[in-house]
Design a protein around this motif. Structure first.
Motif, PDB file in Angstrom:
ATOM      1  N   PRO A  12     -19.555   1.794  19.084  1.00 11.50           N
ATOM      2  CA  PRO A  12     -19.550   3.150  19.385  1.00 11.50           C
ATOM      3  C   PRO A  12     -20.574   3.508  18.122  1.00 11.50           C
ATOM      4  N   PRO A  13     -21.110   4.886  18.360  1.00  9.98           N
ATOM      5  CA  PRO A  13     -21.913   5.429  17.481  1.00  9.98           C
ATOM      6  C   PRO A  13     -21.103   5.770  16.356  1.00  9.98           C
ATOM      7  N   LYS A  14     -22.056   5.698  15.080  1.00 12.42           N
ATOM      8  CA  LYS A  14     -21.313   5.961  13.625  1.00 12.42           C
ATOM      9  C   LYS A  14     -20.616   7.452  13.825  1.00 12.42           C
ATOM     10  N   GLY A  15     -19.437   7.658  13.284  1.00 17.90           N
ATOM     11  CA  GLY A  15     -18.828   8.960  13.297  1.00 17.90           C
ATOM     12  C   GLY A  15     -18.052   9.354  14.715  1.00 17.90           C
ATOM     13  N   TRP A  16     -18.053   8.768  15.577  1.00 18.13           N
ATOM     14  CA  TRP A  16     -17.331   8.770  16.656  1.00 18.13           C
ATOM     15  C   TRP A  16     -15.965   8.492  16.695  1.00 18.13           C
ATOM     16  N   VAL A  17     -15.215   9.293  17.230  1.00 24.15           N
ATOM     17  CA  VAL A  17     -13.744   9.354  17.133  1.00 24.15           C
ATOM     18  C   VAL A  17     -13.115   9.134  18.615  1.00 24.15           C
ATOM     19  N   LYS A  18     -12.330   8.121  18.738  1.00 22.01           N
ATOM     20  CA  LYS A  18     -11.556   8.026  19.992  1.00 22.01           C
ATOM     21  C   LYS A  18     -10.657   9.398  20.387  1.00 22.01           C
ATOM     22  N   PRO A  19     -11.032   9.725  21.721  1.00 24.09           N
ATOM     23  CA  PRO A  19     -10.124  11.062  21.657  1.00 24.09           C
ATOM     24  C   PRO A  19      -8.703  10.609  21.967  1.00 24.09           C
ATOM     25  N   LYS A  20      -8.033  11.811  21.617  1.00 23.17           N
ATOM     26  CA  LYS A  20      -6.484  11.592  21.823  1.00 23.17           C
ATOM     27  C   LYS A  20      -6.258  11.706  23.431  1.00 23.17           C
ATOM     28  N   LYS A  21      -5.190  10.675  23.642  1.00 17.36           N
ATOM     29  CA  LYS A  21      -4.645  10.489  25.156  1.00 17.36           C
ATOM     30  C   LYS A  21      -3.672  11.703  25.262  1.00 17.36           C
ATOM     31  N   PRO A  22      -3.926  12.547  26.514  1.00 17.22           N
ATOM     32  CA  PRO A  22      -3.001  13.897  26.909  1.00 17.22           C
ATOM     33  C   PRO A  22      -1.729  13.280  27.096  1.00 17.22           C
ATOM     34  N   ASP A  23      -0.736  14.078  26.598  1.00 17.82           N
ATOM     35  CA  ASP A  23       0.550  13.904  26.914  1.00 17.82           C
ATOM     36  C   ASP A  23       1.070  14.181  28.083  1.00 17.82           C
ATOM     37  N   LEU A  24       1.748  12.871  28.912  1.00 22.28           N
ATOM     38  CA  LEU A  24       1.899  13.108  30.343  1.00 22.28           C
ATOM     39  C   LEU A  24       3.154  13.946  30.712  1.00 22.28           C
ATOM     40  N   MET A  25       3.972  14.318  29.717  1.00 21.80           N
ATOM     41  CA  MET A  25       5.214  15.161  29.805  1.00 21.80           C
ATOM     42  C   MET A  25       4.759  16.955  29.962  1.00 21.80           C
TER      43      MET A  25
END
Length: 98
Positions: free
Chosen positions: A74-87
């Motif tokens: 991944p490019p520098k500085g990229w942060v993996k997005p948070k998974k949504p809360d399925l509840m």
């Protein structure tokens, strides 16, 4: 065989390989190239060697460890997005029907 006779054979095979390539007889040139490599102790060239051309794509799932296919970073500085809360209710209303 002496080193002189080996050298003379390599020179002759190289000349024959060049002549075959100029005559567009690439199968003969490849066979002569493999003979030269075997005499030099390099062995025949394999599909993974840099001098050979591969036309096909790697098979599905062959990417990663132990393959020649580079893993994309991944490019520098990229942060993996948070998974949504399925509840929770994550769907958005689409408008009202009248």
């Amino acid at each position: 065989m002496s080193s002189r006779s080996i050298h003379e054979k390599l020179v002759a095979l190289t000349r024959q390989m060049t002549e075959a390539a100029e005559a567009m007889d690439f199968e003969t040139a490849t066979a002569l190239r493999n003979q030269i490599a075997a005499i030099r102790g390099e062995g025949p060239l394999k599909p993974g060697d840099p001098d050979t051309v591969t036309v096909s794509q790697p098979p599905p799932g062959a990417m990663g460890l132990g393959t020649q296919v580079p893993v994309r970073q991944p490019p520098k500085g990229w942060v993996k997005p948070k998974k949504p809360d399925l509840m929770t209710n994550i769907s958005k209303p689409r408008g009202k029907r009248s």
